[in-house]
Design an enzyme around this catalytic site. Sequence first.
Site, short mmCIF file in Angstrom:
data_model
loop_
_atom_site.label_atom_id
_atom_site.label_comp_id
_atom_site.label_asym_id
_atom_site.label_seq_id
_atom_site.Cartn_x
_atom_site.Cartn_y
_atom_site.Cartn_z
N LYS A 56 -7.28 -43.48 -24.27
CA LYS A 56 -7.85 -44.81 -24.83
C LYS A 56 -6.22 -45.28 -26.16
O LYS A 56 -6.63 -46.68 -25.84
CB LYS A 56 -8.87 -45.02 -25.66
CG LYS A 56 -9.35 -46.12 -26.76
CD LYS A 56 -9.55 -47.17 -25.59
CE LYS A 56 -9.98 -48.86 -25.66
NZ LYS A 56 -9.32 -49.44 -26.89
N ASN A 73 -4.41 -48.84 -25.54
CA ASN A 73 -3.95 -49.60 -26.20
C ASN A 73 -2.90 -49.83 -26.36
O ASN A 73 -2.27 -51.39 -26.48
CB ASN A 73 -4.74 -49.46 -27.49
CG ASN A 73 -6.21 -49.49 -27.96
OD1 ASN A 73 -6.87 -49.82 -26.52
ND2 ASN A 73 -6.97 -50.28 -28.98
#
Length: 477
Positions: A187, A191
Amino acid sequence: MTNMDNSKENCQIGMIGLGVMGRNLLLNMASHGFHVAGYDLDKSKVQSLKNDSSEIAATDNIQDFINSLSRPRNIMLLVPAGKPVDAVIAELLPLLQPGDLIIDGGNSHFTDTNRREENLKKNNIFFMGVGISGGEAGARSGPSIMPGGPLEAYRRIEKIFQAVAAVVDHQPCVTYIGPGSAGHYVKMVHNGIEYAMMQLIAESYHLLKSMYGMNDHELHDVYREWNDSELSGYLMNITCDIFTAKDAETRHDLVDMIKPIAEQKGTGMWTSESAMTLQVPTSIINTAVEMRDLSLLTNEIQQAARLYPATKSSITIPKNEFIATLKNAMYCSIFMSYAQGMALLYVASQAYSYDLHLQNIAEIWRGGCIIRSAMLDDISQAYEKNSQLSNLLLDAGIATQLKNRMVDLRQLIASTCLSNIPTPALMASLSYFDAYRDNASPANLIQAQRDYFGSHEYERIDKAGKFHTEWEKVIIK
Ligand code: 6PG
């Protein structure tokens, strides 16, 4: 005595943190028929959830919340990353039994996730770090979910995650990512790519606005056309929408009323830090992080603008021709942002024993998440052909796509250099490409310098081994 009614016992999962993300994910779970509970200290959040759904066991009493869960318990946290996660875990721990599972669904740093998993293991509590992307709307209608941690714990909540995730080609956008902090690591890199894509789109906006004086209506048309093409993706789509929004107060275009100061919560910076640690070049992501940092220096920027006024650009490329060139340049640069992020995942997978399946990751990013785009189909196919591809640029199909367009990225940079308009991420992507395929790199000189001043040794092109030269003895003064 509990103040829960009986129908709200035996909940399959409970959520701590009823902010927008937690609340929406819980509503999503409930609408898929799961028995769920929610807890927040903030009574107004609890009441508002109760108002929205009579099926959810919402409470501000932690003991009632714990009692409402079937055992072994599955408890998800959606609270701000950092200290709040540790505080909630500390509050929960005395109330839990061996075999219970805590799932951190926030953007926690992967090293915190490792630490928490280790500590909780000592109490026989399972811990999972789960990346969830898609913002508020995604949480309610289908996010992309990146679960990491013990596989046996994942199996307990797999059906819930599969039901609530976005769906692409009949496949839910969730897959088990790997052990330990794998989910939060992936994750984080998501980002980082998100930062790079946003910076690239912002640079294209700057060029179109500043070089051609395009207004927000015209900009909307450009991004709509791009979003209907191979550049299609969530960020392109919302950019197109943004240029239609009016400020309710002034009736000006809303985007023009916003200060150009880009904030961050840190995930992009963490990606760059980790990439540096693992020695993986992620220059476009790094540049995007730096440009957010630079945008904070408002006073200095004002002073510098007065000290170094920009000269008027003499570029005379017709607008439509420029937009077509920019479109191809954007394709290359966005693609290379994915390539850098995926190359980091490739290395991190080995360094941290995550055993990542890059094709699966590309597939679950095709829906629900912020970086979803049409390019992820090509990316997934490249990994389908070669699951051990160290860099997407080495795939023959992708090379064909890029080769056709690189001339436009080069042309664009050549013209924007003379325009005084900064395009640092676009430039970073061109430099990355040129350096990546440069087999006449000047790094031999760096090695000579290191050996000259520090006896650091070098390798030779004609024989194996490490060598040192007494440079003072061989140079000719
Ligand atoms: C997502 C987003 C989400 C969050 C960003 C914002 O995938 O849904 O990435 O996690 O909105 O982290 O990050 P910054 O505040 O650092 O821009």
